[in-house]
Scaffold this active site. Structure first.
Site, short mmCIF file in Angstrom:
data_model
loop_
_atom_site.label_atom_id
_atom_site.label_comp_id
_atom_site.label_asym_id
_atom_site.label_seq_id
_atom_site.Cartn_x
_atom_site.Cartn_y
_atom_site.Cartn_z
N CYS A 30 0.97 -1.21 -0.39
CA CYS A 30 -0.24 -0.40 -0.13
C CYS A 30 0.95 1.42 0.44
CB CYS A 30 -0.81 -0.15 1.52
SG CYS A 30 -1.86 1.31 1.67
N CYS A 33 0.02 3.65 2.78
CA CYS A 33 0.52 3.42 4.23
C CYS A 33 2.13 3.24 4.36
CB CYS A 33 0.12 1.84 3.77
SG CYS A 33 -1.54 0.85 4.08
#
Length: 124
Positions: A30, A33
């Protein structure tokens, strides 16, 4: 204090005690993230009295599912074992600082009263 990796086995013990716990649900693939990770890590170093934990949603799918995590990163905040915040998305450092201060400023007696009035139980 640096961030701690939380697992299905360690999560409950980390969030159910006294104090403030920030939990970042994330995954290595991600991009947002990975972008949020340094901000979260810096906050953990600046606030050693707060527990900062990370849950790898790929490795801990059961844990992520139990909190209905459908978008990452998702940040959750627990105070004295009570979930008080859950929101997906990346927070810039200033907003994370505001959230940290907000968690510190909570009147937990009032939070418990509101929970009792609604007849709801805190998530665990």
């Amino acid at each position: 204090m640096a961030t701690r990796n939380l697992t299905l086995d360690t999560f409950e013990g980390a969030v159910n005690g006294d104090g403030i716990v920030f939990v970042d649900f994330w995954a290595a693939w991600c991009g947002p993230c990975r972008a949020f990770a340094p901000t979260f890590e810096r906050a953990s170093e600046q606030h050693p009295d707060i527990v900062f934990g990370k849950v790898d949603t790929e490795a801990e799918q059961q844990l992520a599912a139990s909190f209905r995590i459908s978008s990452i990163p998702t940040l959750m905040v627990f105070r004295d074992g009570i979930p008080v915040y859950a929101q997906p998305g990346v927070l810039p450092p200033a907003q994370l600082d505001q959230l940290i201060q907000g968690a510190r400023d909570l009147d937990m007696d009032d939070v418990r009263r509101q929970i009792a009035e609604r007849g709801t139980q805190p998530a665990s």
